[in-house]
Design an enzyme around this catalytic site. Sequence first.
Site, PDB file in Angstrom:
ATOM      1  N   CYS A  32      62.246  40.526  -7.423  1.00 26.69           N
ATOM      2  CA  CYS A  32      62.314  41.967  -7.212  1.00 26.69           C
ATOM      3  C   CYS A  32      62.541  42.722  -8.513  1.00 26.69           C
ATOM      4  O   CYS A  32      62.370  43.922  -8.585  1.00 26.69           O
ATOM      5  CB  CYS A  32      63.444  42.301  -6.242  1.00 26.69           C
ATOM      6  SG  CYS A  32      63.223  41.572  -4.622  1.00 26.69           S
TER       7      CYS A  32
ATOM      8  N   HIS B 230      59.730  35.461   4.913  1.00 26.95           N
ATOM      9  CA  HIS B 230      58.902  34.823   3.897  1.00 26.95           C
ATOM     10  C   HIS B 230      59.672  33.888   2.965  1.00 26.95           C
ATOM     11  O   HIS B 230      59.065  33.143   2.204  1.00 26.95           O
ATOM     12  CB  HIS B 230      58.109  35.867   3.096  1.00 26.95           C
ATOM     13  CG  HIS B 230      58.910  36.666   2.118  1.00 26.95           C
ATOM     14  ND1 HIS B 230      58.880  36.440   0.763  1.00 26.95           N
ATOM     15  CD2 HIS B 230      59.739  37.719   2.296  1.00 26.95           C
ATOM     16  CE1 HIS B 230      59.644  37.322   0.148  1.00 26.95           C
ATOM     17  NE2 HIS B 230      60.180  38.106   1.058  1.00 26.95           N
TER      18      HIS B 230
END
Length: 387
Positions: free
Chosen positions: A330, A206
């Site tokens: 993240c 991705h």
Amino acid sequence: MAAPRAYLDYNASAPLLPSAQAAMLAALDASANPSSVHSEGRAARRIVEDARRDVAALVNGKAEHVVFTSGATEAATTLLTPDWQMGRSALRMGRLYVSAADHPCVLNGGRFGAENTMNIGVNADGVVDLDALAGALAAHDKGEGLPLVAIHAANNETGVIQPLEEIGGIVKAAGGVFVADAVQAAGRIPLDVSAGYVDYLILSSHKIGGPQGAGAFVACSDLMMPKPLIVGGGQEKGFRAGTENLAAIAGFGAAARQAQAALGRMDEVRALRDEIEASILSLAPDAEIFGRRVERLANTIFFAIPGIKSETAQIGFDLAGVALSAGSACSSGKVGPSHVLKAMGHDRPEGALRVSIGPATTRAEIAQFTAALSGFLARRAGKPQAA
């Protein structure tokens, strides 16, 4: 009609490419198990193997040395293990050496305990301290096993590119194994796993315009492989059990093909990045852009403006229709300074903002970012905005 939005967060996840979407839709029609021996199974297997070939080509590797995973985190956790095999013989890695500015999936050490993981510092520009790495490897006790070094090829926050060949030379001289996290570098700088300076590359679908939920590690050779993280069936030559995610892998392969072609457009991307940086410094001359003095990815800007909290600014940009990040996606939801900036010795408790673009980024999106930044700074200063 909804107002247009500017997507400037490619390092978190690049938009799904039409070619990847088309490959995924076609793969959904091939619903057979790729491990089945009947005609339908063999057709599904061809999709997997074609994608394996395309992913290998992106890093000048061999298709048979590509192992598909659910993503880069799984690939990293698989490779960062003390337990390896060389042929039929067990091989032990005694200690893991990582950069203090690495992505959390590497920095956390994978299957190594904290007591067997050592952080190597970076300089003020974010480049790994090669002398410190060489010194640490020279002091390594090979009686405990070989040294395993895992360092990012390009930083996910600053875009700073690491000297992989020099790092690889140091690791090889010490008799170690070198894993490079190439998640942000793939499709943005040339990579060559066959050159011998790196043993393994970690990739993510991705980040290059493929679907989420697919990744891989690519080996220089199949002489030495890690103990599998997921065991069960014999998929991926026994190195990663579980029926392959056919649609995601097909999309990954299509994205890899397009990413390889897009390498020739990085000068265009760099020109757009430079325009954005010029706008930032024009509106906020006291802004700091991290990593500017060294080689960076053509698509990444990590900047801070004194007195502006990154979380507040990120919300302001979002309300203005601009998507960007306050560091790694993240961990951007966590309050606190960037561990990357901390490793670089920058005291920025208010954090920083990351703009990351791609070949599909338009000047209209850049103009929208500039207008949003101008408005944010004007409101902060209490100045009336131009009509």
